[in-house]
Design an enzyme around this catalytic site. Structure first.
Site, PDB file in Angstrom:
ATOM      1  CD  GLU A  30      -2.895   0.750   2.473  1.00 31.00           C
ATOM      2  OE1 GLU A  30      -3.683   1.667   2.691  1.00 31.00           O
ATOM      3  OE2 GLU A  30      -2.751  -0.224   3.228  1.00 31.00           O
ATOM      4  NE  ARG A 255       3.095  -7.757  10.494  1.00 22.07           N
ATOM      5  CZ  ARG A 255       2.637  -6.970   9.534  1.00 22.07           C
ATOM      6  NH1 ARG A 255       1.758  -7.418   8.677  1.00 22.07           N
ATOM      7  NH2 ARG A 255       3.038  -5.724   9.438  1.00 22.07           N
ATOM      8  CE  LYS A 265       2.578   0.081   4.781  1.00 21.49           C
ATOM      9  NZ  LYS A 265       2.255  -0.133   3.374  1.00 21.49           N
TER      10      LYS A 265
HETATM   11  P1  ATP Z   1       2.261  -2.321   8.072  1.00 22.01           P
HETATM   12  O1  ATP Z   1       1.639  -3.192   9.109  1.00 22.01           O
HETATM   13  O2  ATP Z   1       3.690  -2.015   8.294  1.00 22.01           O
HETATM   14  O3  ATP Z   1       1.476  -1.111   7.733  1.00 22.01           O
HETATM   15  P2  ATP Z   1       1.110  -3.620   5.869  1.00 22.01           P
HETATM   16  O4  ATP Z   1       0.897  -5.073   5.910  1.00 22.01           O
HETATM   17  O5  ATP Z   1      -0.064  -2.803   6.065  1.00 22.01           O
HETATM   18  O6  ATP Z   1       2.307  -3.242   6.801  1.00 22.01           O
HETATM   19  P3  ATP Z   1       1.414  -3.478   3.070  1.00 22.01           P
HETATM   20  O7  ATP Z   1       1.919  -2.361   2.249  1.00 22.01           O
HETATM   21  O8  ATP Z   1      -0.002  -3.866   2.966  1.00 22.01           O
HETATM   22  O9  ATP Z   1       1.786  -3.134   4.550  1.00 22.01           O
HETATM   23  O10 ATP Z   1       2.353  -4.735   2.893  1.00 22.01           O
HETATM   24  C1  ATP Z   1       2.701  -5.285   1.675  1.00 22.01           C
HETATM   25  C2  ATP Z   1       3.011  -6.739   1.894  1.00 22.01           C
HETATM   26  O11 ATP Z   1       4.052  -6.890   2.842  1.00 22.01           O
HETATM   27  C3  ATP Z   1       1.817  -7.491   2.432  1.00 22.01           C
HETATM   28  O12 ATP Z   1       1.643  -8.647   1.660  1.00 22.01           O
HETATM   29  C4  ATP Z   1       2.189  -7.832   3.849  1.00 22.01           C
HETATM   30  O13 ATP Z   1       1.689  -9.106   4.165  1.00 22.01           O
HETATM   31  C5  ATP Z   1       3.707  -7.842   3.819  1.00 22.01           C
HETATM   32  N1  ATP Z   1       4.287  -7.442   5.102  1.00 22.01           N
HETATM   33  C6  ATP Z   1       4.121  -6.278   5.744  1.00 22.01           C
HETATM   34  N2  ATP Z   1       4.792  -6.270   6.905  1.00 22.01           N
HETATM   35  C7  ATP Z   1       5.415  -7.464   7.007  1.00 22.01           C
HETATM   36  C8  ATP Z   1       6.287  -8.065   7.996  1.00 22.01           C
HETATM   37  N3  ATP Z   1       6.644  -7.413   9.101  1.00 22.01           N
HETATM   38  N4  ATP Z   1       6.745  -9.306   7.760  1.00 22.01           N
HETATM   39  C9  ATP Z   1       6.416  -9.952   6.635  1.00 22.01           C
HETATM   40  N5  ATP Z   1       5.610  -9.461   5.679  1.00 22.01           N
HETATM   41  C10 ATP Z   1       5.114  -8.219   5.851  1.00 22.01           C
HETATM   42 MG    MG Z   2      -1.734  -3.501   4.613  1.00 21.27          MG
END
Ligand code: ATP
Ligand code: MG
Length: 543
Positions: A30, A255, A265
């Site tokens: 995102e 994660r 984020k």
């Molecule tokens: P955040 O919780 O930091 O906002 P998010 O999951 O909302 O992260 P996205 O931009 O949606 O952020 O993430 C893109 C991809 O990265 C998604 O498929 C998510 O599953 C993966 N992802 C995000 N954070 C992690 C993490 N700490 N470990 C492994 N995969 C992750």
């Molecule tokens: Mg997300």
């Protein structure tokens, strides 16, 4: 990805059984902040798994929510992925599928599988029930297909205000999985979209848009982190009920979290917006741009992430492990220089005034290929303050003291004889003598100096700022706002000198400073005033 893991095993089986012909994955960030090292796990998984089977990976921006998205982040994410060394087959945007997504919503309405609901957000959550109690049907659940089509069209035309109506899937308000209790598919948001402008005032929810996008792109294995696990059933429902030609499958992995920092984020954005850090590329941040600016190499990050494996369990890894991968990566690749962060002047009383001589020093004692350089020596030199005490305290103390002789790296043995004080009682300088016969410190088997220390010749030394970092978050109290959990001593600046080994320093050039750590040239560094970021100390404190 050389190592096997459960997703790789699934892919192997799917290829062997002919269920899929090619592996196609996607990384769907995102664009609402910069990527962090947790995302690196997802990126590595998506790209390397596909690559190991000769498949491909799309970068698809999940930009279905116009509220927080920004093209600054789009550009930054593209750069980060390139920096890690991956090349998306295509760069796509979820919003490019808005027309198809809208048409599929209409298809669901026509099939009697979606309805327009007038309940407010609060009412929807109240009606949803919980883990023990089933939900209650919305009073709008039985609207006719015609009425739903008309209302949905009016939603799109902008007839209603934000939150006035939503489109919901008609599934089962008593479903054991709460995500299946008539989830919202579309909501009204009168908001400018970074790519679509003002074309839309209704936006699809992630759970509806994502499976459709995966299906349209021919994604075979849609990998994401564990929190999407209980959304998989809805993902499959959307693909099935929308009658998508291609059927993608979702797989979840744990994660990656790292101690003493934050992998979200939203919190990273808060740190940036509150000014607690100097930006997303603050060298203390766990963002890829932060780690890069600090001096971490892409390969050290990748090796670190891969070493943590891939399973269906969330993991929290000690941040110092990353340091170990950096050391391993650059140990034999970088020059080892002399730097003094907290200078103490030493005057060599028996050395000729104004004379400068040069001694030859190997650039890396463990890698001859890096060659040699000339190191200046003269009457006035700087050593680290902490390398001198008036009186040798015990036999373990291997540095300079009055009456004690040490070896200077690449140069001579010197002996401290007396100290000059400032008015405030602090030491102004140390007076010492050198032994001309000890040049390059070699050839003495019978004479053991009290340790070897680094120095820089004062008149040729280059001024430098040394940025030393500690963990960003040291308050474990998760109840507190993130901005109050920041380690106040996480960035210490020191003003000192480095030997004049070259004229020009490039951003991100890396060095080892002897007896100290690995450093990289900061982006704010100039040749007049050098700035170095300590990537990590030489030795690990992990026992
Ligand atoms: P955040 O919780 O930091 O906002 P998010 O999951 O909302 O992260 P996205 O931009 O949606 O952020 O993430 C893109 C991809 O990265 C998604 O498929 C998510 O599953 C993966 N992802 C995000 N954070 C992690 C993490 N700490 N470990 C492994 N995969 C992750
Ligand atoms: Mg997300």
């Amino acid at each position: 990805m050389e190592e096997s893991n459960f997703i790789k095993t699934i892919m192997e089986k799917d290829l062997a059984s002919g269920k899929v012909k090619e592996i196609v994955t996607r990384f769907p960030p995102e664009p609402n902040a910069y990527l962090h090292i947790g995302h690196a796990r997802a990126i590595i998984t998506d790209f390397e798994l596909a690559e190991s089977f000769g498949g491909k990976t799309n970068l698809r921006f999940d930009d279905t929510n116009p509220a927080k998205e920004d093209s600054e982040f789009v550009d930054a994410i593209i750069k980060d992925i390139e920096w890690l060394g991956y090349h998306p087959a295509k760069v796509l945007f979820g919003s490019d599928y808005f027309d198809e997504t809208y048409n599929l919503a209409i298809k669901l309405i026509k099939k009697g599988l979606a309805y327009v609901c007038d309940l407010s957000q609060e009412e929807i959550s109240k009606y949803r029930g919980d883990l023990v109690n089933p939900g209650i049907n919305s009073p709008y659940r039985d609207r006719t297909v015609e009425e739903n089509l008309k209302l949905f069209e009016e939603m799109r035309e902008g007839k209603y205000a934000d939150g006035e109506k939503v489109l919901r899937a008609k599934i089962d308000m008593a479903h054991p999985n709460i995500n299946m209790r008539d989830p919202v598919l579309y909501r009204i948001l009168h908001m400018h979209h970074h790519r679509q402008g003002d074309k839309w005032c209704i936006y699809p929810m992630y759970d509806f848009a994502h499976p459709i996008q995966d299906a349209l792109e021919g994604i075979t294995h849609s990998c994401c982190s564990l929190e999407y696990d209980n959304h998989r059933i809805l993902y499959d429902w959307v693909v099935e009920k929308c009658e998508m030609k291609h059927v993608p499958h979702q797989y979840e992995f744990g994660r990656l979290n790292i101690t003493n920092t934050i992998m979200s984020k939203r919190y990273l954005r808060e740190l940036v917006n509150s000014g607690k850090v100097i930006g997303y590329d603050d060298p203390r941040m766990p963002t890829l741009v932060g780690l890069k600016r600090r001096g971490y190499t892409a390969s050290s990050i990748k090796d670190f992430v891969k070493s943590t494996g891939l399973s269906r369990i969330n993991s929290t890894i000690d941040g110092e492990l990353l340091e170990q991968f950096l050391r391993e990566d650059i140990k034999l690749k970088v020059n080892r220089l002399m730097a003094v962060k907290d200078p103490l002047l030493v005057v060599i009383d028996n050395y000729e005034d104004g004379k400068i001589e040069y001694v030859t020093a190997e650039n890396n004692a463990e890698n001859e290929e890096l060659g040699t350089r000339q190191v200046a020596f003269g009457k006035n030199i700087y050593i680290e303050k902490e390398d001198f005490v008036l009186e040798k305290p015990n036999k373990h103390y291997k540095r300079l003291a009055l009456g004690i002789e040490v070896r200077l790296y690449h140069a001579y043995f010197i002996k401290a004889n007396s100290v000059e004080y400032n008015e405030d009682g602090s030491i102004k300088c140390v007076h010492a003598t050198y032994d001309v016969a000890t040049k390059s410190g070699s050839g003495f088997t019978d004479r053991k100096p009290n340790g070897t220390i680094q120095f820089v010749e004062a008149s040729t030394a280059r001024c430098a700022t040394f940025n030393l970092f500690d963990v960003l978050i040291n308050d474990p109290d998760e109840e507190k706002p993130i901005t109050e959990r920041v380690n106040k001593d996480s960035w210490i600046k020191m003003e000192g000198f480095i030997e004049n080994c070259k004229e020009h320093f490039d951003e991100l050039e890396r060095f080892q400073f002897i007896r100290d750590g690995y450093y990289a040239v900061d982006k704010d560094s100039t040749d007049e005033h050098l700035v170095f970021n300590r990537i990590c100390p030489l030795k690990s404190s992990i026992k």
